[in-house]
Design a protein around this motif. Structure first.
Motif, mmCIF file in Angstrom:
data_model
loop_
_atom_site.group_PDB
_atom_site.id
_atom_site.type_symbol
_atom_site.label_atom_id
_atom_site.label_comp_id
_atom_site.label_asym_id
_atom_site.label_seq_id
_atom_site.Cartn_x
_atom_site.Cartn_y
_atom_site.Cartn_z
ATOM 1 N N TYR A 98 5.055 10.425 9.074
ATOM 2 C CA TYR A 98 3.681 10.446 9.560
ATOM 3 C C TYR A 98 3.174 9.020 9.714
ATOM 4 N N ALA A 99 2.255 8.834 10.644
ATOM 5 C CA ALA A 99 1.474 7.609 10.728
ATOM 6 C C ALA A 99 0.106 7.939 10.154
ATOM 7 N N LEU A 100 -0.268 7.235 9.092
ATOM 8 C CA LEU A 100 -1.583 7.466 8.501
ATOM 9 C C LEU A 100 -2.628 6.746 9.344
ATOM 10 N N ASP A 101 -3.760 7.400 9.537
ATOM 11 C CA ASP A 101 -4.737 6.960 10.530
ATOM 12 C C ASP A 101 -5.777 5.973 10.016
ATOM 13 N N LEU A 140 -4.918 1.300 4.284
ATOM 14 C CA LEU A 140 -4.600 1.758 2.928
ATOM 15 C C LEU A 140 -4.447 0.578 1.985
ATOM 16 N N ASP A 141 -4.663 0.846 0.697
ATOM 17 C CA ASP A 141 -4.395 -0.158 -0.328
ATOM 18 C C ASP A 141 -3.492 0.459 -1.394
ATOM 19 N N THR A 142 -3.202 -0.289 -2.443
ATOM 20 C CA THR A 142 -2.264 0.193 -3.459
ATOM 21 C C THR A 142 -2.813 1.409 -4.205
ATOM 22 N N HIS A 143 -4.134 1.510 -4.351
ATOM 23 C CA HIS A 143 -4.726 2.709 -4.964
ATOM 24 C C HIS A 143 -4.410 3.938 -4.120
ATOM 25 N N ASP A 144 -4.595 3.822 -2.792
ATOM 26 C CA ASP A 144 -4.284 4.933 -1.887
ATOM 27 C C ASP A 144 -2.817 5.316 -1.988
ATOM 28 N N THR A 181 -2.250 7.373 -5.095
ATOM 29 C CA THR A 181 -2.871 8.696 -4.953
ATOM 30 C C THR A 181 -2.038 9.596 -4.059
ATOM 31 N N ILE A 182 -1.627 9.078 -2.917
ATOM 32 C CA ILE A 182 -0.833 9.864 -1.968
ATOM 33 C C ILE A 182 0.487 10.284 -2.607
ATOM 34 N N LYS A 183 1.177 9.354 -3.240
ATOM 35 C CA LYS A 183 2.467 9.674 -3.856
ATOM 36 C C LYS A 183 2.315 10.725 -4.950
ATOM 37 N N ARG A 184 1.318 10.572 -5.818
ATOM 38 C CA ARG A 184 1.114 11.542 -6.904
ATOM 39 C C ARG A 184 0.800 12.933 -6.362
ATOM 40 N N GLN A 185 -0.100 12.998 -5.396
ATOM 41 C CA GLN A 185 -0.507 14.294 -4.862
ATOM 42 C C GLN A 185 0.639 14.999 -4.128
ATOM 43 N N LEU A 186 1.397 14.261 -3.335
ATOM 44 C CA LEU A 186 2.500 14.887 -2.602
ATOM 45 C C LEU A 186 3.639 15.258 -3.541
ATOM 46 N N ASP A 187 3.867 14.459 -4.581
ATOM 47 C CA ASP A 187 4.912 14.785 -5.559
ATOM 48 C C ASP A 187 4.619 16.088 -6.303
ATOM 49 N N SER A 227 11.007 13.183 -2.400
ATOM 50 C CA SER A 227 10.658 11.763 -2.445
ATOM 51 C C SER A 227 9.537 11.476 -1.452
ATOM 52 N N VAL A 228 8.752 10.464 -1.810
ATOM 53 C CA VAL A 228 7.631 10.031 -0.970
ATOM 54 C C VAL A 228 7.691 8.516 -0.908
ATOM 55 N N SER A 229 7.687 7.965 0.296
ATOM 56 C CA SER A 229 7.620 6.512 0.438
ATOM 57 C C SER A 229 6.551 6.176 1.471
ATOM 58 N N LEU A 230 5.865 5.071 1.215
ATOM 59 C CA LEU A 230 4.748 4.676 2.071
ATOM 60 C C LEU A 230 4.792 3.179 2.272
ATOM 61 N N ASN A 231 4.758 2.757 3.519
ATOM 62 C CA ASN A 231 4.671 1.345 3.856
ATOM 63 C C ASN A 231 3.205 1.051 4.156
ATOM 64 N N LEU A 232 2.556 0.294 3.275
ATOM 65 C CA LEU A 232 1.126 0.028 3.438
ATOM 66 C C LEU A 232 0.819 -0.757 4.703
ATOM 67 N N LYS A 233 1.672 -1.701 5.043
ATOM 68 C CA LYS A 233 1.414 -2.542 6.217
ATOM 69 C C LYS A 233 1.469 -1.734 7.517
ATOM 70 N N SER A 234 2.512 -0.933 7.673
ATOM 71 C CA SER A 234 2.663 -0.160 8.912
ATOM 72 C C SER A 234 1.970 1.199 8.834
ATOM 73 N N ARG A 235 1.552 1.612 7.598
ATOM 74 C CA ARG A 235 0.922 2.920 7.347
ATOM 75 C C ARG A 235 1.859 4.069 7.703
ATOM 76 N N LEU A 236 3.157 3.842 7.521
ATOM 77 C CA LEU A 236 4.165 4.859 7.784
ATOM 78 C C LEU A 236 4.504 5.575 6.479
ATOM 79 N N LEU A 237 4.360 6.901 6.498
ATOM 80 C CA LEU A 237 4.634 7.744 5.344
ATOM 81 C C LEU A 237 5.872 8.575 5.626
ATOM 82 N N CYS A 238 6.826 8.569 4.699
ATOM 83 C CA CYS A 238 8.038 9.380 4.812
ATOM 84 C C CYS A 238 8.114 10.308 3.605
ATOM 85 N N VAL A 239 8.343 11.580 3.869
ATOM 86 C CA VAL A 239 8.440 12.575 2.808
ATOM 87 C C VAL A 239 9.730 13.356 3.002
#
Length: 75
Positions: A6-9, A12-16, A19-25, A32-44
């Motif tokens: 997904y591309a997050l719209d 984001l910061d480290t708090h986000d 939160t995203i990782k905990r909720q999706l887990d 697994s959940v990985s998120l690149n804050l710079k590109s806002r790319l989320l992989c699940v």
């Protein structure tokens, strides 16, 4: 097993990120959940016998993190 991207719209910061990782887990079947804050790319990565794309998308929406589906890959 499926990997979905997904591309997050919104910015984001480290708090986000935490939160995203905990909720999706918490979703049964999410492996697994990985998120690149710079590109806002989320992989699940998830077990498609336990959950699906709609459950993940709904959780993101309920958390006020709108996301745009990019791609999914079965492996």
């Amino acid at each position: 097993m499926i990997s979905i991207q997904y591309a997050l719209d919104q910015p984001l910061d480290t708090h986000d990120e935490g939160t995203i990782k905990r909720q999706l887990d918490e979703i049964p079947g999410v492996r697994s959940v990985s998120l690149n804050l710079k590109s806002r790319l989320l992989c699940v990565d998830y077990d498609d016998t336990a959950t699906d794309e709609q459950a993940i998308t709904k959780r993101l929406s309920n958390m006020d993190y709108p996301a745009t589906f990019i791609d999914s890959i079965s492996f």
